[in-house]
Each structure stands twice: as C-alpha cells, then as structure tokens.
Design a protein around this motif. Structure first.
Motif, mmCIF file in Angstrom:
data_model
loop_
_atom_site.group_PDB
_atom_site.id
_atom_site.type_symbol
_atom_site.label_atom_id
_atom_site.label_comp_id
_atom_site.label_asym_id
_atom_site.label_seq_id
_atom_site.Cartn_x
_atom_site.Cartn_y
_atom_site.Cartn_z
ATOM 1 N N LEU A 87 0.544 -1.636 0.320
ATOM 2 C CA LEU A 87 -0.108 0.475 -0.937
ATOM 3 C C LEU A 87 1.066 0.940 -0.062
ATOM 4 O O LEU A 87 0.482 2.371 0.093
ATOM 5 N N ASP A 88 2.170 1.188 0.598
ATOM 6 C CA ASP A 88 3.252 2.042 -0.290
ATOM 7 C C ASP A 88 3.136 3.119 -1.097
ATOM 8 O O ASP A 88 3.398 4.877 -1.280
ATOM 9 N N LYS A 89 2.452 2.337 -1.921
ATOM 10 C CA LYS A 89 2.343 2.492 -3.864
ATOM 11 C C LYS A 89 1.628 3.736 -3.263
ATOM 12 O O LYS A 89 1.371 4.550 -4.113
ATOM 13 N N VAL A 90 0.574 3.950 -3.018
ATOM 14 C CA VAL A 90 -0.673 4.534 -3.126
ATOM 15 C C VAL A 90 0.087 6.240 -2.553
ATOM 16 O O VAL A 90 0.139 6.198 -0.953
ATOM 17 N N LYS A 91 -0.650 7.100 -3.725
ATOM 18 C CA LYS A 91 0.044 8.654 -2.995
ATOM 19 C C LYS A 91 -0.993 8.966 -2.768
ATOM 20 O O LYS A 91 -2.369 8.800 -2.453
ATOM 21 N N PRO A 92 -1.062 10.028 -1.442
ATOM 22 C CA PRO A 92 -1.364 10.874 -0.280
ATOM 23 C C PRO A 92 -3.239 11.399 -1.434
ATOM 24 O O PRO A 92 -3.945 11.324 -1.248
ATOM 25 N N ALA A 93 -3.638 12.296 -3.277
ATOM 26 C CA ALA A 93 -3.976 12.208 -3.291
ATOM 27 C C ALA A 93 -4.942 11.056 -4.331
ATOM 28 O O ALA A 93 -5.460 11.874 -5.123
ATOM 29 N N ASP A 94 -4.318 10.343 -4.395
ATOM 30 C CA ASP A 94 -4.314 8.648 -5.668
ATOM 31 C C ASP A 94 -6.192 8.570 -5.035
ATOM 32 O O ASP A 94 -6.682 8.763 -4.119
ATOM 33 N N GLU A 95 -6.961 9.122 -6.684
ATOM 34 C CA GLU A 95 -7.994 8.068 -7.095
ATOM 35 C C GLU A 95 -7.938 6.937 -6.830
ATOM 36 O O GLU A 95 -7.157 6.009 -7.465
ATOM 37 N N GLU A 101 -19.829 10.007 4.438
ATOM 38 C CA GLU A 101 -20.515 11.465 4.604
ATOM 39 C C GLU A 101 -19.985 12.409 3.480
ATOM 40 O O GLU A 101 -20.152 13.241 3.175
ATOM 41 N N SER A 102 -18.477 12.375 3.804
ATOM 42 C CA SER A 102 -17.595 12.940 3.270
ATOM 43 C C SER A 102 -17.412 12.791 1.981
ATOM 44 O O SER A 102 -17.324 13.666 0.847
ATOM 45 N N GLY A 103 -18.154 11.935 1.231
ATOM 46 C CA GLY A 103 -17.644 11.602 0.049
ATOM 47 C C GLY A 103 -16.729 11.267 -0.324
ATOM 48 O O GLY A 103 -16.605 10.895 -1.797
ATOM 49 N N ARG A 104 -15.525 10.422 0.511
ATOM 50 C CA ARG A 104 -14.401 10.191 -0.186
ATOM 51 C C ARG A 104 -14.709 8.477 -0.508
ATOM 52 O O ARG A 104 -13.480 8.440 -0.634
ATOM 53 N N LEU A 105 -15.406 8.625 0.454
ATOM 54 C CA LEU A 105 -15.929 6.069 0.008
ATOM 55 C C LEU A 105 -16.778 6.226 -0.431
ATOM 56 O O LEU A 105 -18.184 6.583 0.174
ATOM 57 N N GLY A 144 -7.068 10.702 -0.507
ATOM 58 C CA GLY A 144 -8.048 11.132 -1.819
ATOM 59 C C GLY A 144 -9.764 10.656 -1.211
ATOM 60 O O GLY A 144 -9.837 10.178 -0.339
ATOM 61 N N ARG A 145 -10.229 10.179 -2.888
ATOM 62 C CA ARG A 145 -11.078 9.401 -2.720
ATOM 63 C C ARG A 145 -11.108 7.855 -3.154
ATOM 64 O O ARG A 145 -10.410 7.257 -4.238
ATOM 65 N N ALA A 146 -12.320 6.501 -2.970
ATOM 66 C CA ALA A 146 -12.175 5.303 -3.227
ATOM 67 C C ALA A 146 -13.578 5.359 -3.493
ATOM 68 O O ALA A 146 -14.501 5.286 -3.409
ATOM 69 N N PHE A 191 -8.694 6.077 -12.421
ATOM 70 C CA PHE A 191 -7.976 5.839 -11.275
ATOM 71 C C PHE A 191 -6.396 5.748 -10.953
ATOM 72 O O PHE A 191 -6.178 5.629 -12.428
ATOM 73 N N GLU A 192 -6.218 6.662 -10.245
ATOM 74 C CA GLU A 192 -4.411 6.558 -10.266
ATOM 75 C C GLU A 192 -3.996 5.017 -9.321
ATOM 76 O O GLU A 192 -3.217 4.419 -10.432
ATOM 77 N N ARG A 193 -4.949 4.222 -8.898
ATOM 78 C CA ARG A 193 -4.471 3.407 -8.593
ATOM 79 C C ARG A 193 -5.622 1.910 -7.760
ATOM 80 O O ARG A 193 -6.814 2.648 -8.192
ATOM 81 N N VAL A 194 -5.601 0.739 -8.334
ATOM 82 C CA VAL A 194 -6.872 -0.032 -8.241
ATOM 83 C C VAL A 194 -5.808 -1.463 -7.016
ATOM 84 O O VAL A 194 -5.223 -1.508 -7.395
ATOM 85 N N ILE A 195 -6.968 -1.591 -6.666
ATOM 86 C CA ILE A 195 -6.622 -2.217 -5.642
ATOM 87 C C ILE A 195 -7.045 -3.705 -5.033
ATOM 88 O O ILE A 195 -8.785 -3.570 -5.293
ATOM 89 N N ASN A 196 -6.771 -4.615 -4.868
ATOM 90 C CA ASN A 196 -7.746 -6.226 -5.074
ATOM 91 C C ASN A 196 -8.147 -6.338 -4.301
ATOM 92 O O ASN A 196 -7.181 -6.717 -3.207
ATOM 93 N N CYS A 197 -9.266 -6.214 -3.546
ATOM 94 C CA CYS A 197 -9.804 -6.339 -2.236
ATOM 95 C C CYS A 197 -10.791 -7.504 -2.492
ATOM 96 O O CYS A 197 -11.522 -7.877 -1.445
ATOM 97 N N THR A 198 -10.814 -8.133 -2.953
ATOM 98 C CA THR A 198 -11.674 -9.931 -3.441
ATOM 99 C C THR A 198 -11.291 -10.708 -1.831
ATOM 100 O O THR A 198 -11.367 -12.015 -1.798
ATOM 101 N N GLY A 199 -10.118 -10.697 -1.357
ATOM 102 C CA GLY A 199 -10.117 -11.192 -0.066
ATOM 103 C C GLY A 199 -9.069 -12.581 -0.107
ATOM 104 O O GLY A 199 -8.758 -12.615 -1.555
ATOM 105 N N PRO A 200 -8.733 -13.365 1.151
ATOM 106 C CA PRO A 200 -8.041 -14.564 0.222
ATOM 107 C C PRO A 200 -7.909 -15.658 -0.755
ATOM 108 O O PRO A 200 -9.332 -15.871 -0.652
#
Ligand SMILES: Cc1cc2nc3c(=O)[nH]c(=O)nc-3n(C[C@H](O)[C@H](O)[C@H](O)COP(=O)(O)OP(=O)(O)OC[C@H]3O[C@@H](n4cnc5c(N)ncnc54)[C@H](O)[C@@H]3O)c2cc1C
Length: 443
Positions: free
Chosen positions: A180-188, A314-318, A212-214, A352-361
C-alpha cells in the motif's frame, strides 16, 4: 518422559499455534511447528501493524481456549488494562501479541518438546509409516503425523484484464509487505470488492495519510454490517429442522421479531450441524444465492470501525457500488476502467490512479501458485472439496487424497477445512477445533 509421538504442523497462524499449545501440554508428544514468515503466532489476520484494524469479534468471545472463555480479557487486564472490556473490540495486533505470548509460554514449559522451525514447507508426503515435510532450503522433517494449518492464502492470479496494467497501478495483494506504500496521498482509488478486506485497506490507507477518494465496487455492492453498539446477548435458538428455503423463511420471521443481529447470533452454535446436514446441491444453492448476504451479516465490523467508515461516506471520500468490470486499460498516469453498474446495460468509464484487489484471501487452494499447495495437488496427496471451499477432509480433520482415501497421517485445521463444517474461519470455532484435534491426535 521420553517423547513417543511426533507431530509436525505446517503454518503458525492462530490455528497452528493453538494446536501446538494444546499438544505441548500432553506428555509423550514432540511437536515441530513450521512457519515461513518471520514471526510465529500471527498469520494474516493478526500480523497487521495498523492499530485501526480491530477484531471483528468482541474480546469476551476471543479467548484462545473454549473451556476458559474469560482468558483473553484476563490477559488484557494484565497487559493492556485500558482494553480489558469483554464487550470491546481490541486491535488485531494486540490479539497477535496474546497468541505469541501463549506460544512462547508453551515453548518454555515444554522443555524441548515444542520446536519452532522457521522456513517454508514446499512438500508434504504422507506415506504408510511417516509424514515427511521438505523445506525450501532442503531440510526435512519426519513425524508420525502432520497437520496442514496453511490458513488464509494470499490472492491468486489477478483477473486477466488487470494483467494489462503496470504492477504499481494494480495492487493484487494488498497484504504483501509495503504494497500500500505505492498509494499516493491524493490518489483516486478503485477498490475491487466491498467486504472486510476493502474495509481493512481503507483503514490502512487512512492511517498512512491518504486523503483521496475511493470507489468500492463489487457485484452486489453489499457492505459488511456493524455490530450492535449494545450487545443483545442472544441465547442459542436452534433453527427448524426443515429444508433450506423453509429455514430461510423462519429466519426472516425471527429477524422481524429480534432484529437480524440477534437472529444471526442465535443460530451460530447450530451452523456447523446445519451445513453438515445439507447435501452438495443444497450447499451449492446456499453459496450461489445466500452467501453474499450471509457474509455481510455474519462477519460484522467493530462499532468503532463502522463509525470511521460513516465519516468517509458522509464526506464523499468513499462510495460503494454494485457492478461488473468489463474492460481495463492503462491510462495516462493511471488506469481506465469500464464498468457496468448493476441493473444497467451501459458501461461507464472512470479513471483511477490506483486499483487495489480487495476480493480477499484465495479460497480455492488448488489455484494457488505457491509451492506447497501445488505439490500437494499435483502429487494427489490432497484434493479439493466439490465446492472448492478448501481441502476435502473427513469429520475428524483427516485429509482425503485424490484416490478418495482418508490419509491417517495427514490432517488439516482452520479455514482450509471450511468445506466440512462451513463455519471454520474465526477464533470462536477454530479454538474448539484445535482443542478437539489435539485430543484426537493423542488419543
Ligand atoms: C484480515 C483478516 C481479519 C480477521 N479478523 C478476525 C477477527 O477479528 N476475529 C476472528 O475470530 N477471526 C478473524 N479472522 C479469521 C481468521 O481466519 C482466523 O481468526 C485465524 O486467524 C485463522 O488462522 P490460521 O492459522 O488458520 O490461518 P493464517 O492466519 O492465515 O495462518 C497460516 C500461517 O501458515 C503459514 N504458512 C502458509 N504456508 C506455509 C508454508 N508452505 N510453510 C510454512 N508456513 C506456511 C503462513 O505464513 C501463516 O502464518 C480474520 C481473517 C482475516 C484474513
């Protein structure tokens, strides 16, 4: 006492560590516990270093020992007194410290009968006389019996669409050290999946200063529910002994009467028996139609985690959406994703600047690219269960090989054995399994 029986355990997450603790208390048993990661006793769940990753089970239910339900809370009172609340949700890394402490105590008390061996097992063969384990560096361990405690596997090969994207743009294994270090602070960010892994990833990104927003995208867009702020203390209430659809009707009625949280807790002690009574076809129907709903209601998040997420929504970030990814291509400084919202025919395009696989183990161990699972399947020492939930094992945890025969020298424990009992992913079930397996192995 001279050791008369030898047992080797591969994997020292919670399952392997607790089995070793139980076995080490029995005279005449010598245990070798093999672990490839630098620290024993943590595994994927409790190896996190993010303090915002909380247990999703209240501390009062997280004792390592089924016959001593207050054990974890007493340990907290001694070592982390500010967390010693049975109704609270402790950080997962604190639970990891607890398991490590139990393992260390067991090593000290066993006077050489419990050996911790650092290294990766790459082959396990269970012949008529002995089980043999080979490590990546060539060391070999022989034992009367071996137990596979491989637990939660890292995600498998990514969806071919994402293979087109540079590896620093598509993070396939969010648990890999430094991923996750590859994700920059403002990344979408696009999060593929909207379950517990997605929540873990968002919390970890927040903790590292991401602002950022996700968008979390999954087929149905379902989000894990939160525990009730006040524990309802639902007692056991067996479900009716009927067909799956009649059970579902009765369960819905119960939700109306008690609320879904209590209704879910009431049936938990019976889930394993209900699963065992279903035939493969009914189990398949459950997995196809009910599983997504089951997962989000059964595996709930801590109250504090839910509150943090609410702020992000609520802040619209997620945001969370149901839909299907149809096409992916590298974009300028990012990834272009065409996805079709659920119920719509038209795909929408987003950058998106970054895509992260969150489908789990990875659930289907036969698809694992790792050395040990490959060897186990290729040699036929193990086979997948019909629904590909893990390994085919009998009711006693003994592994069934490709030839359909039960192997008396090879056992499995933990989430790998989910096909046999379904409910075998969390500590409240695994702790009983570990105690019972220790009993069986030394009977
Ligand atoms: C992110 C996450 C959070 C969770 N949170 C909770 C929670 O709050 N409460 C709860 O009750 N349950 C939780 N769970 C469920 C969890 O599955 C169990 O609690 C438990 O940790 C499973 O332990 P395990 O030892 O079977 O598997 P794992 O923890 O995955 O451990 C398996 C171990 O085997 C090792 N290993 C694998 N292959 C080899 C090899 N070839 N050679 C040597 N070593 C090897 C791995 O390095 C690892 O240490 C969570 C699960 C996950 C994934």
């Amino acid at each position: 006492l001279a050791a008369t029986q030898t047992i080797a355990i591969v994997g020292a997450g919670y399952s392997g560590a607790l089995l070793a603790v139980h076995l080490s208390r029995r005279p005449g048993v010598k245990v070798t516990l093999i672990e490839r990661s630098p620290v024993f006793g943590l595994g994927l769940a409790y190896g996190t270093t993010c303090p915002m990753h909380l247990l999703n089970v209240r501390s009062g239910r997280m004792s390592a020992f089924p016959d001593d339900p207050g054990h974890f809370v007493r340990w907290l009172a001694e070592h982390e007194p500010q967390l010693a609340d049975p109704e609270g949700f402790a950080p997962r890394m604190v639970f990891g410290r607890y398991v490590r402490a139990l393992l260390q105590e067991a090593v000290d008390a066993a006077e050489g009968r419990l050996e911790l061996m650092a290294g990766e097992a790459v082959a396990v063969d269970a012949g008529p006389d002995q089980a043999r384990i080979t490590l990546a560096d060539g060391r070999k361990v022989s034992a009367d019996r071996a137990v596979l405690a491989l637990g939660n596997r890292p995600p498998g090969e990514p969806d071919p669409e994402f293979a087109k994207v540079p590896v620093d743009r598509f993070l396939n294994d969010p648990w890999a050290p430094g991923a996750l270090d590859k994700v920059k602070p403002a990344d979408e960010v696009l999060l593929v999946g909207s379950g517990l892994t997605m929540i873990d990833v968002v919390l970890a990104l927040e903790a590292q200063g991401w602002m950022g927003r996700a968008l979390a995208l999954s087929r149905r867009g379902l989000l894990p529910r939160a525990h009730d702020p006040v524990q309802a203390h639902a007692g056991p209430n067996p479900p009716p002994d009927e067909t799956l659809s009649q059970r579902l009707k009765a369960f819905r009625r119960r939700i109306g009467e008690r609320g879904w949280g209590a209704a879910m807790d009431e049936i938990r002690p019976f889930n394993q028996a209900v699963w065992r009574a279903l035939d493969t076809q009914e189990r398949r129907r459950f997995l196809r139609h009910l599983r997504p709903w089951w997962d989000v209601h059964r595996h709930r998040v801590a109250v504090g985690v839910a509150e943090g997420l609410r702020g992000l929504f609520e802040s619209g970030r997620l945001s969370v959406a149901g839909g299907k990814i149809v096409r992916v291509e590298p974009g300028s400084a990012g990834v272009l994703v065409d996805w079709r919202p659920r119920g719509s025919r038209e795909a929408v395009r987003a950058h998106f600047e970054r895509v992260i696989n969150c489908t789990g183990p990875l659930a289907d161990l036969s698809k694992s690219p790792e050395a040990l699972p490959r060897q186990l399947f290729e040699s036929g020492v193990v086979r997948a269960d019909p629904l590909r939930l893990g390994l085919d094992v009998d009711a006693g945890g003994r592994v069934i090989g490709r030839d359909g025969r039960v192997n008396p020298r090879l056992y499995a424990i933990g989430p790998l054995t989910k096909a046999e009992s379904w409910e075998m992913v969390a500590v409240p079930e695994i702790r009983s399994q570990a105690a019972e397996l220790a009993e069986r192995l030394t009977a």
